[in-house]
Design a protein around this motif. Sequence first.
Motif, short mmCIF file in Angstrom:
data_model
loop_
_atom_site.label_atom_id
_atom_site.label_comp_id
_atom_site.label_asym_id
_atom_site.label_seq_id
_atom_site.Cartn_x
_atom_site.Cartn_y
_atom_site.Cartn_z
N PRO A 150 0.81 -1.23 0.00
CA PRO A 150 0.00 0.00 0.00
C PRO A 150 0.83 1.26 0.00
N LEU A 151 2.03 1.25 0.63
CA LEU A 151 2.88 2.44 0.62
C LEU A 151 3.34 2.76 -0.80
N ARG A 152 3.72 1.69 -1.53
CA ARG A 152 4.14 1.94 -2.93
C ARG A 152 2.99 2.54 -3.73
N LYS A 153 1.78 2.03 -3.50
CA LYS A 153 0.64 2.57 -4.23
C LYS A 153 0.37 4.02 -3.84
N VAL A 154 0.49 4.33 -2.56
CA VAL A 154 0.30 5.73 -2.12
C VAL A 154 1.26 6.64 -2.88
N GLN A 155 2.56 6.21 -2.97
CA GLN A 155 3.56 7.04 -3.64
C GLN A 155 3.29 7.11 -5.15
N GLY A 176 0.16 9.09 -5.81
CA GLY A 176 0.46 10.48 -5.49
C GLY A 176 1.15 11.16 -6.66
N ASP A 177 2.10 10.43 -7.29
CA ASP A 177 2.80 10.99 -8.45
C ASP A 177 1.85 11.17 -9.63
N GLY A 201 -3.66 22.17 -2.38
CA GLY A 201 -3.59 20.75 -2.01
C GLY A 201 -2.32 20.08 -2.45
N ILE A 202 -1.56 20.71 -3.37
CA ILE A 202 -0.31 20.08 -3.80
C ILE A 202 0.68 19.98 -2.66
N ARG A 258 3.57 16.50 1.23
CA ARG A 258 3.85 16.03 2.59
C ARG A 258 3.43 14.57 2.76
N MET A 259 2.33 14.17 2.12
CA MET A 259 1.90 12.78 2.19
C MET A 259 2.94 11.86 1.58
N GLN A 260 3.48 12.24 0.39
CA GLN A 260 4.48 11.40 -0.26
C GLN A 260 5.77 11.34 0.56
#
Length: 856
Positions: free
Chosen positions: A633-638, A641-642, A655-656, A661-663
């Motif tokens: 899930p972390l890889r998917k978040v990153q 996010g990209d 929001g960018i 910050r999330m990434q």
Amino acid sequence: METHSTETKYPFLKGGGEMGKLTRNQNWSTTSLGTPDQWPQSLRTTVSIILNSRFPMFLFWGPELLCFYNDAFRPSLGNGGKHPDALGRPAIEVWPETWDTIKPLIDQVLAGGDASWNEDQLLPIYRNGQLEDVYWTFSYSPVSDESGEPAGVLVTCSENTNKIKNINQLRISEQRFQNLMREASVGIIVLIGEELRVDVVNRVYAQLIERSRDELLNKPIFSIIPESEEVFRPIIEQVRQTGDSLYLYDQPYFVNVGSNRKEGFLNLVYQPYRELNGEISGVMVLCQDVTAQVKSKQQVKRSEAKLRSLVESAPFPIGVYVGPDMVIEFANQSILDVWGKGNNVIGKSYAAILPELATQEIFDQLSSVYTTGVAFHANNQRVDIVVDGKLQPYYFKYSFTPLFDETGKVYGVMNTGAEVTDLVMARQRQTEAEESLRGAIELAQLATWSLDIKAQTFTYSERFMQWLGFSDDTKSIDDAFDPVPETHRVAVADAVAAAVRPGSSGLYNNEHPIVNRLTGQQRIIHVHAQVSYSVTGEPLLLSGTAQDVTEQRMIQLTLEQQVQQRTEELAAANEELAATNEELAATNEELESSNEEYAAINEELTESTDLLLRSNDNLQRFAYIASHDLQEPLRKVQQFGDLLRAGYGDQLSDGIEYLTRMQSAASRMSTLIKDLLTFSRIATRQDAHELVSLTELVRQTIDDLDLVITESGAVVTVDPLPTVVGDAGQLSQLFTNLLSNGLKFRRTDELGKLVPPQIRFSSRLVLAHELPPGVKPTRMASKYNRIDVADNGIGFDEKYLDRIFQVFQRLHGKNEFAGTGIGLAICEKVVANHGGAITAASQLGEGATFSVYLPV
């Protein structure tokens, strides 16, 4: 104020959101155009299309190049800059900072030249109170007046600043890339090296030049089609050498097929083919046979052909449906790819092409837009489409926008959209992963809790609330300590305060009783927690788990009481034995009985100990599996996010920052999990029996870190090192971490400049009795190899010597030096696995020397 009569009087200005309202209310009589009823039909039509489009568009019109733009373009102007004064003003007054660049493009189009296409063009713009460097992808195309002559320039564009800053973030696997190209509906070929050898080619490309794939693979392309070399080799070489993509539309070509000559037109995309390290090794060419389209477009007006070409090449799906039956008048390749129904759709009704949508409310949405003239927008909407004979679910963000004729009557609907299936599915998988983790926690019968350090409030899981007798999951810090008995309350509060205190280890590990506020039931809980910090190093959250160990402690207490009781009985028996020899026989029998009971107790204690060891082992395996599964899930978040940043960065506005910050947080968490997995693997691999040359191993480590060494100007010296028996992988991890520390913790000189690192590896043989007092190897030997790694870095206070080898222990804030606080703990575990010990000597500002002792 805007009135209804304005829209009635000028129906071609209907709709358009904010810019539609501003356009209708503008005093056009003060301009050379006059009032809208005096505008030519070509201007009316173009302005209507712009205002009702959700794609950013800008129009320069007439000799003064008066400016028009829509709501989609509005965000690109920023705040405190050109909006709304740009509307209706001459271009040179609106765009002085970019006039030298855009004026030649406008002149080229107005002079009858071809439309221009620029990708990732740097054009500064004054907005938000300052001049900003902004990257754009834009096209300038002519808009003809009633005489057929260019009277204006239509600009379609998108801001790509965030894309340029974050390009090349993701790479898909080579196999998927190969499969994708083979099955693609356009011709694809990858040419490698100076000889332009065919590395990959798909069936469509082979058919295009009427060759087989086997004839092409692994051969220089121009040895197969030498007649094309003069035209296409310079283009390919330009892309290969500059690394810039190149797009060619309606490009004529010919190839010799036997004694015949095959001619046609292609849409071509030339892109640099990069290896994983970023090096350009070749060129990928995508080609679509557009011969039929070009011949057809040559029969219509030039302006209509160019406008249609612009829309057809748009990177997002676009379709136009006319009449009450929604007959497909136009569909670009992107929307055809989404439908998966082939290219033969023009002139057919929307319902005939996609009958599976009849039960999905989409036909009703189209009918409503056509009937009412009100646009419809959907976000992350599920749409089931038949692809390859199978009904499959997809998710889309799409819009149905009404199209008005010159009388203001709706004559059709424009469909634009984007597929977001991967994004929606990623969110669903993330939710499933979180549910899986919660299930694992429940299976382990753990309770979870957290302390908001700033708000001073505790939050509990359902199980913890049941233990405490709480009905609310959030409590103030005073209420939270209430279930702790008074005899332990101060100690627990002090331990929590110590864990969250700035500069502490951030770890909380405690065991204490709690009393249920409703039932009075007492439990003993074992609590583990870790502090989370902000990017500035400020402690934010103390979160962790709690385990009910009441039963284990009761068993332990019972066993201790039984041992004490039997010990007392044995003492009494010994006194009686000393007092009288006559009772010796009886006393011996009692003693024998007591010994048997004691042995039984020991056996029971051993079983309990084994049970605890198995429990700890299960918990360790659970931590490993949980950490490993969290990576996905972390890889998917990153990744997503990209994708959000690249595809929707210009829409996210403020929001960018939150996305960044999330990434960043996801990246730090990924690094932490990887280090935890490394620590876990090392902790479970302790047998090693191969001969390892430390000299070769260290030199390989230096090669692996060559880039960091070169950038920092470091000098690394390696004296002859011994060959030892051990695990090469673990020893490589040991010396990689020690070398990385020397490169990272650099000191500065009196001018504040970083001093280049100087690191030296050396060794010598020491006898067992020569070991320092604090060095305790895990395996005894008569001699030890001592390997020293010395640097000239910032050093540390030796009072923290024991602390630096513990997990998560850091002597510096996260903003000073990156890291997870696990590296030296891994070093200590590797050395212990090899029967040795590790220590260090240092002073602040004078470097550090780490000494590793390995038994011979």
